[in-house]
Design an enzyme around this catalytic site. Sequence first.
Site: not given
Ligand code: IMP
Ligand code: MG
Length: 441
Positions: A149, A151, A157, A358
């Site tokens: 993953d 973020d 984040d 978000d």
């Molecule tokens: P992950 O933890 O890498 O899966 O990223 C999640 C975060 O990506 C979300 O909390 C958003 O802040 C950011 N994000 C930016 N663009 C998108 C999108 O198109 N869909 C979902 N999350 C997004």
């Molecule tokens: Mg994440």
Amino acid sequence: MDDAHATHTLQAHTPVTPSSRRNYLAKPHRTDALIDFVKQLIHHSFVLDALEHTAPTTWEHVEELVDDHRAAQASASATATSRLAELAPGISTFYTRLPLASAWRLYDDKYALSKRRFVAPSSSEIRHVFNLAQVLAMRDTGLRLVTFDGDQTLYSDGSDFSDPKLARYLVLLLHSGVSVALVTAAGYGYEGALYERRLSGFLEYMRSRQVPEEAASRFYVLGGECNFLLRLRAIRRKGEGVGPLDYELESREHDWEAIWSPRDSEVQELLNVAEESIRSSVRDLLPRARVIRKSRAVGLVAGGQRGKAAALGRGAGKSWLPRESLDEAVLRLHDDLKRANGGRGVALPFCAFNGGSDVWCDVGTKRVGVDGLRKVLGLVAECVLHIGDQFLNTGNDHAARHSCPCLWITNVGETKQVIKHVLRDALGLSDIKDRSWASSS
Ligand code: IMP
Ligand code: MG
């Protein structure tokens, strides 16, 4: 005002119909049934002051329950159930055995949990024992792909990749023949430069150590959960064959279309239902928030100064939004998408989740993404590991549990810790020191 009167006043101003209350009260969220179950077992020993002697047996018992559960999964009968599924409802597949008793011994030897008299083992510590057991199990499966993953796993984040030690560990994975993929909800279409910015510290490290082309080509990015596949390639910018290696992400749209290409009418239907649901949450709960619609996602984000000005005296937050309201918006999304089409639900898989600050509803899930990558690389589930921070039922890594073994971390520090174990314990690397790869290319 006394408490009874306060409650009465609140109820008078907040009409809540029985049906609108149903989900929040009936369905626990932000809990993990397996961890809660083990925590309860361990706490019995702790209260009796017998942790040192009985914890190993308790973990052996849980290990047996996992074995039984795996046997029930493997049995031909579709109705086969297991004791563990009854004790911890909602658990999914275990792709490997889990040597939990050995993992507990190693963890307890290092952190001396069983010597504590006042502080019982926490949920985090139980999660760490599960992670360690999963890594130990990968010794026998032949690890071929690690999906991360973004973020809160590779970077905090909203920030960009900035940790050279983590970059080194990722390069060691690549160099050992293991493919690595960033599988993130963040969706920037096929604009490689935007993902490169998020990965800037990693690419900087690659440049500084001149990681060879073959290893670099094992690195993938899957954006928007499962919607956009890109692959890293090494290039020489200064004319043919000279100058140092640089790295850039290249679209693999054509390869990925064969794996995942949802019909546009179904995409729009899903996004329309999701957008309507999100807009109703903004009206009811989060009047300062802003709605974003992308090609494969709809999101609700903090509205900034303009959002605050538009809803003065109502709602909370300018650059953050209350966690409970975000969770409520996610559970409403799940409900609305399930009820669409006269109760048949929407046609495509979706991922509606609370990202911490978000809420997003993406078309497709990390399950689709990790399954697809497995297909591209021709791998069985046991050779793959997904590492992420969002494994509760309002999180977006949860879906990957249906694709491969998972490690649940909560921050970048824990990612480094588990990857160190993967390198040493699963891949048997004794030397994980820093080095330049230039001479080995
Ligand atoms: P992950 O933890 O890498 O899966 O990223 C999640 C975060 O990506 C979300 O909390 C958003 O802040 C950011 N994000 C930016 N663009 C998108 C999108 O198109 N869909 C979902 N999350 C997004
Ligand atoms: Mg994440």
